[in-house]
Design a protein around this motif. Structure first.
Motif, PDB file in Angstrom:
ATOM      1  N   PRO A  12      -2.649   3.752   8.801  1.00  0.00           N
ATOM      2  CA  PRO A  12      -1.869   2.539   9.086  1.00  0.00           C
ATOM      3  C   PRO A  12      -2.580   1.604  10.061  1.00  0.00           C
ATOM      4  O   PRO A  12      -2.537   0.380   9.891  1.00  0.00           O
ATOM      5  N   LEU A  13      -3.234   2.179  11.081  1.00  0.00           N
ATOM      6  CA  LEU A  13      -3.941   1.352  12.062  1.00  0.00           C
ATOM      7  C   LEU A  13      -5.106   0.622  11.415  1.00  0.00           C
ATOM      8  O   LEU A  13      -5.313  -0.580  11.647  1.00  0.00           O
ATOM      9  N   ALA A  14      -5.868   1.330  10.577  1.00  0.00           N
ATOM     10  CA  ALA A  14      -7.007   0.711   9.892  1.00  0.00           C
ATOM     11  C   ALA A  14      -6.546  -0.409   8.974  1.00  0.00           C
ATOM     12  O   ALA A  14      -7.146  -1.492   8.924  1.00  0.00           O
ATOM     13  N   PHE A 112       8.383  -6.332  -0.896  1.00  0.00           N
ATOM     14  CA  PHE A 112       9.676  -5.977  -1.477  1.00  0.00           C
ATOM     15  C   PHE A 112       9.554  -5.343  -2.865  1.00  0.00           C
ATOM     16  O   PHE A 112      10.437  -4.577  -3.274  1.00  0.00           O
ATOM     17  N   THR A 113       8.465  -5.650  -3.589  1.00  0.00           N
ATOM     18  CA  THR A 113       8.316  -5.082  -4.937  1.00  0.00           C
ATOM     19  C   THR A 113       7.710  -3.683  -4.923  1.00  0.00           C
ATOM     20  O   THR A 113       7.987  -2.874  -5.815  1.00  0.00           O
ATOM     21  N   ILE A 114       6.889  -3.378  -3.924  1.00  0.00           N
ATOM     22  CA  ILE A 114       6.207  -2.081  -3.872  1.00  0.00           C
ATOM     23  C   ILE A 114       7.170  -0.901  -3.954  1.00  0.00           C
ATOM     24  O   ILE A 114       6.992  -0.013  -4.803  1.00  0.00           O
ATOM     25  N   PRO A 115       8.201  -0.820  -3.090  1.00  0.00           N
ATOM     26  CA  PRO A 115       9.066   0.373  -3.148  1.00  0.00           C
ATOM     27  C   PRO A 115       9.768   0.553  -4.479  1.00  0.00           C
ATOM     28  O   PRO A 115       9.967   1.691  -4.928  1.00  0.00           O
ATOM     29  N   PHE A 116      10.126  -0.552  -5.148  1.00  0.00           N
ATOM     30  CA  PHE A 116      10.823  -0.428  -6.429  1.00  0.00           C
ATOM     31  C   PHE A 116       9.882   0.048  -7.531  1.00  0.00           C
ATOM     32  O   PHE A 116      10.252   0.896  -8.361  1.00  0.00           O
ATOM     33  N   ILE A 117       8.658  -0.478  -7.567  1.00  0.00           N
ATOM     34  CA  ILE A 117       7.685  -0.046  -8.571  1.00  0.00           C
ATOM     35  C   ILE A 117       7.299   1.410  -8.349  1.00  0.00           C
ATOM     36  O   ILE A 117       7.238   2.214  -9.290  1.00  0.00           O
ATOM     37  N   LEU A 134      10.635   6.953  -2.423  1.00  0.00           N
ATOM     38  CA  LEU A 134      10.528   6.286  -1.138  1.00  0.00           C
ATOM     39  C   LEU A 134      11.889   5.740  -0.713  1.00  0.00           C
ATOM     40  O   LEU A 134      12.684   5.308  -1.550  1.00  0.00           O
ATOM     41  N   ASN A 135      12.135   5.771   0.578  1.00  0.00           N
ATOM     42  CA  ASN A 135      13.295   5.085   1.119  1.00  0.00           C
ATOM     43  C   ASN A 135      12.986   3.589   1.088  1.00  0.00           C
ATOM     44  O   ASN A 135      12.042   3.138   1.738  1.00  0.00           O
ATOM     45  N   VAL A 136      13.758   2.830   0.305  1.00  0.00           N
ATOM     46  CA  VAL A 136      13.429   1.421   0.075  1.00  0.00           C
ATOM     47  C   VAL A 136      13.390   0.630   1.378  1.00  0.00           C
ATOM     48  O   VAL A 136      12.404  -0.049   1.681  1.00  0.00           O
ATOM     49  N   PHE A 137      14.447   0.738   2.172  1.00  0.00           N
ATOM     50  CA  PHE A 137      14.501  -0.027   3.415  1.00  0.00           C
ATOM     51  C   PHE A 137      13.392   0.407   4.368  1.00  0.00           C
ATOM     52  O   PHE A 137      12.689  -0.429   4.952  1.00  0.00           O
ATOM     53  N   GLY A 138      13.212   1.719   4.496  1.00  0.00           N
ATOM     54  CA  GLY A 138      12.169   2.235   5.383  1.00  0.00           C
ATOM     55  C   GLY A 138      10.778   1.816   4.945  1.00  0.00           C
ATOM     56  O   GLY A 138       9.924   1.501   5.783  1.00  0.00           O
ATOM     57  N   THR A 139      10.558   1.794   3.621  1.00  0.00           N
ATOM     58  CA  THR A 139       9.256   1.395   3.099  1.00  0.00           C
ATOM     59  C   THR A 139       8.990  -0.086   3.348  1.00  0.00           C
ATOM     60  O   THR A 139       7.883  -0.476   3.734  1.00  0.00           O
ATOM     61  N   VAL A 140      10.000  -0.908   3.133  1.00  0.00           N
ATOM     62  CA  VAL A 140       9.856  -2.344   3.398  1.00  0.00           C
ATOM     63  C   VAL A 140       9.478  -2.569   4.858  1.00  0.00           C
ATOM     64  O   VAL A 140       8.547  -3.329   5.163  1.00  0.00           O
ATOM     65  N   ILE A 141      10.172  -1.895   5.760  1.00  0.00           N
ATOM     66  CA  ILE A 141       9.882  -2.030   7.192  1.00  0.00           C
ATOM     67  C   ILE A 141       8.465  -1.550   7.501  1.00  0.00           C
ATOM     68  O   ILE A 141       7.713  -2.207   8.242  1.00  0.00           O
ATOM     69  N   SER A 142       8.068  -0.410   6.924  1.00  0.00           N
ATOM     70  CA  SER A 142       6.730   0.136   7.169  1.00  0.00           C
ATOM     71  C   SER A 142       5.645  -0.811   6.683  1.00  0.00           C
ATOM     72  O   SER A 142       4.656  -1.060   7.385  1.00  0.00           O
ATOM     73  N   VAL A 143       5.821  -1.338   5.471  1.00  0.00           N
ATOM     74  CA  VAL A 143       4.820  -2.245   4.904  1.00  0.00           C
ATOM     75  C   VAL A 143       4.763  -3.548   5.700  1.00  0.00           C
ATOM     76  O   VAL A 143       3.680  -4.110   5.899  1.00  0.00           O
ATOM     77  N   THR A 252       0.323   8.311   3.522  1.00  0.00           N
ATOM     78  CA  THR A 252       1.170   8.236   4.714  1.00  0.00           C
ATOM     79  C   THR A 252       2.666   8.285   4.388  1.00  0.00           C
ATOM     80  O   THR A 252       3.409   9.042   5.012  1.00  0.00           O
ATOM     81  N   LEU A 253       3.099   7.506   3.409  1.00  0.00           N
ATOM     82  CA  LEU A 253       4.527   7.443   3.102  1.00  0.00           C
ATOM     83  C   LEU A 253       4.965   8.534   2.127  1.00  0.00           C
ATOM     84  O   LEU A 253       6.074   9.061   2.235  1.00  0.00           O
ATOM     85  N   LEU A 254       4.102   8.876   1.168  1.00  0.00           N
ATOM     86  CA  LEU A 254       4.441   9.923   0.198  1.00  0.00           C
ATOM     87  C   LEU A 254       3.795  11.267   0.532  1.00  0.00           C
ATOM     88  O   LEU A 254       4.170  12.295  -0.032  1.00  0.00           O
ATOM     89  N   VAL A 255       2.818  11.257   1.426  1.00  0.00           N
ATOM     90  CA  VAL A 255       2.104  12.466   1.879  1.00  0.00           C
ATOM     91  C   VAL A 255       1.613  13.264   0.673  1.00  0.00           C
ATOM     92  O   VAL A 255       1.909  14.458   0.519  1.00  0.00           O
ATOM     93  N   ASN A 256       0.864  12.597  -0.202  1.00  0.00           N
ATOM     94  CA  ASN A 256       0.366  13.237  -1.415  1.00  0.00           C
ATOM     95  C   ASN A 256      -1.068  12.777  -1.659  1.00  0.00           C
ATOM     96  O   ASN A 256      -1.304  11.628  -2.034  1.00  0.00           O
ATOM     97  N   SER A 257      -2.018  13.670  -1.450  1.00  0.00           N
ATOM     98  CA  SER A 257      -3.429  13.295  -1.557  1.00  0.00           C
ATOM     99  C   SER A 257      -3.855  13.025  -2.997  1.00  0.00           C
ATOM    100  O   SER A 257      -4.737  12.202  -3.244  1.00  0.00           O
ATOM    101  N   THR A 258      -3.237  13.706  -3.964  1.00  0.00           N
ATOM    102  CA  THR A 258      -3.592  13.477  -5.366  1.00  0.00           C
ATOM    103  C   THR A 258      -3.300  12.044  -5.770  1.00  0.00           C
ATOM    104  O   THR A 258      -4.053  11.428  -6.529  1.00  0.00           O
ATOM    105  N   MET A 259      -2.216  11.494  -5.250  1.00  0.00           N
ATOM    106  CA  MET A 259      -1.831  10.124  -5.587  1.00  0.00           C
ATOM    107  C   MET A 259      -2.778   9.089  -5.003  1.00  0.00           C
ATOM    108  O   MET A 259      -2.763   7.929  -5.426  1.00  0.00           O
ATOM    109  N   THR A 260      -3.617   9.494  -4.051  1.00  0.00           N
ATOM    110  CA  THR A 260      -4.587   8.545  -3.484  1.00  0.00           C
ATOM    111  C   THR A 260      -5.793   8.352  -4.393  1.00  0.00           C
ATOM    112  O   THR A 260      -6.504   7.343  -4.269  1.00  0.00           O
TER     113      THR A 260
END
Length: 285
Positions: A12-14, A112-117, A134-143, A252-260
Motif C-alpha cells: 500500500p505504501l509503495a 467505486f467499480t473495482i469492488p463490484f467487478i 471484498l467488503n464494498v465500503f471497506g474496499t472503497v475506503i482502502s482504495v 493486501t485486501l484478498l490475501v491471495n498470492s495466486t491472484m497476483t
C-alpha cells in the motif's frame, strides 16, 4: 499470500508513493478537458471501464482459465492504467492531454467499480466460498486512501508550488519504476514454484487481453472519427493496466498470492507491446 509487512505495509505504501508521483503532473484543469473533447473521453472511459472487463471475462471463458487466476485477471481488468500509460503515450507521441484526462477520470471512477467487478469475479469463479468477497465500503475506503488521497496531495503540491512539483517529478518517476519492479518480482517470487504452470496458463490469456484491448481502443477511436493521435492514446489507456494496484488488491485486501500472478505477468508483457507502440509512434517522426 499470508499477511506480512510486505502485503500490509510495503505494497500500500509503495502504491501510494506511485500515485503521489502521478499527482505531481496532474492539474485540476485536467478534469475540465472533458468539455473540450467529450467524445474522445467518453470512448476512452467506455473502453477502460466497461469493454475491458467484458473482454477479460470473455477470454477467461474462452481459454478456460482456472478459478483464482481467473479472479486475478478480472482484478487486473478492473484497474485502469495510471502514470505508466501517461508516460507511454508521451513517448509514443500520442495525445498526452487526453491521456492525463482519461487517467484522472478512470482513477476516480475505478474506486467505486473495482469492488463490484472483483466481487462478481469471486462469486462467479469461486462459488464454493473458498475466497470471501471484498467488503464494498471497506474496499472503497482502502482504495481511496492508497490512490485518490496520494494523487490529491500530489496535485495540491503542484498547485501550491509548481517549482517543487517539477523538482520532485523526475525522482518520483524513478522511485515509482523501482517500486513497480520490486512489486512484480515479489509477486513472482512468492509463487516461483508454480510460476511455470501459471505462466503457461495465464500468459496466453494475458497477452491476448493486452493485444485485444490495444486494438479495440485504437479502432473504436478511428471508427468513431477520432484522430490517429487520440486513437493511439485510447489504445494505450485501454491496454496498459495498473498492475501495481492489481497486485496490491490481490495480496493486501484478498490475501491471495495466486491472484497476483495475472497482474504480474500482464505487467511484464505489456511493456513489450508498449515498446512496439512507441517505435511505431516515432517511425515517421
Amino acid at each position: 499470500m499470508e499477511a506480512s509487512i510486505l502485503t500490509q505495509l510495503f505494497l500500500p505504501l509503495a502504491l501510494a508513493v506511485i500515485m503521489f508521483g502521478m499527482g505531481l503532473s496532474l492539474r485540476f484543469d485536467d478534469f475540465k478537458r472533458i468539455l473540450i473533447y467529450p467524445k474522445a473521453v467518453a470512448i476512452g472511459l467506455t473502453n477502460q471501464l466497461i469493454l475491458l472487463p467484458l473482454v477479460a471475462f470473455g477470454l477467461i471463458k474462452l481459454f478456460g482459465l482456472q478459478t483464482e487466476l481467473a479472479v486475478g485477471l478480472m482484478i487486473l481488468a478492473a484497474c485502469p492504467g495510471g502514470a505508466t500509460s501517461n508516460l507511454i503515450t508521451h513517448l509514443a507521441k500520442g495525445d498526452s492531454a487526453l491521456s492525463i484526462t482519461l487517467t484522472a477520470f478512470s482513477s476516480l471512477i475505478a474506486v467505486f467499480t473495482i469492488p463490484f467487478i472483483v466481487n462478481f469475479a469471486i462469486l462467479y469463479f469461486i462459488p464454493s466460498g473458498e475466497s470471501q468477497p471484498l467488503n464494498v465500503f471497506g474496499t472503497v475506503i482502502s482504495v481511496i486512501f492508497i490512490t485518490i488521497i496520494p494523487v490529491a496531495i500530489g496535485m495540491m503540491v503542484l498547485k501550491k508550488s509548481p517549482q517543487l512539483a517539477q523538482k520532485w517529478d523526475a525522482p518520483f518517476r524513478k522511485i515509482s519504476a523501482v517500486f513497480f519492479v520490486i512489486i512484480l518480482l515479489a509477486a513472482i517470487l512468492k509463487e516461483r514454484e508454480n510460476l511455470a504452470e501459471y505462466f503457461a496458463e495465464a500468459g496466453p490469456v494475458a497477452l491476448t487481453l493486452n493485444l485485444a484491448t490495444l486494438a479495440l481502443g485504437y479502432f473504436s477511436g478511428k471508427i468513431l472519427g477520432l484522430s490517429k493521435k487520440q486513437s493511439t492514446t485510447i489504445a494505450i489507456e485501454s491496454g496498459i493496466q495498473n498492475g501495481t494496484l492489481g497486485i496490491t488488491i490481490a495480496a493486501t485486501l484478498l490475501v491471495n498470492s495466486t491472484m497476483t500472478i495475472p497482474s504480474a505477468i500482464y505487467g511484464l508483457l505489456m511493456f513489450g507491446t508498449a515498446g512496439i507502440i512507441i517505435f511505431l509512434g516515432n517511425r515517421k517522426g
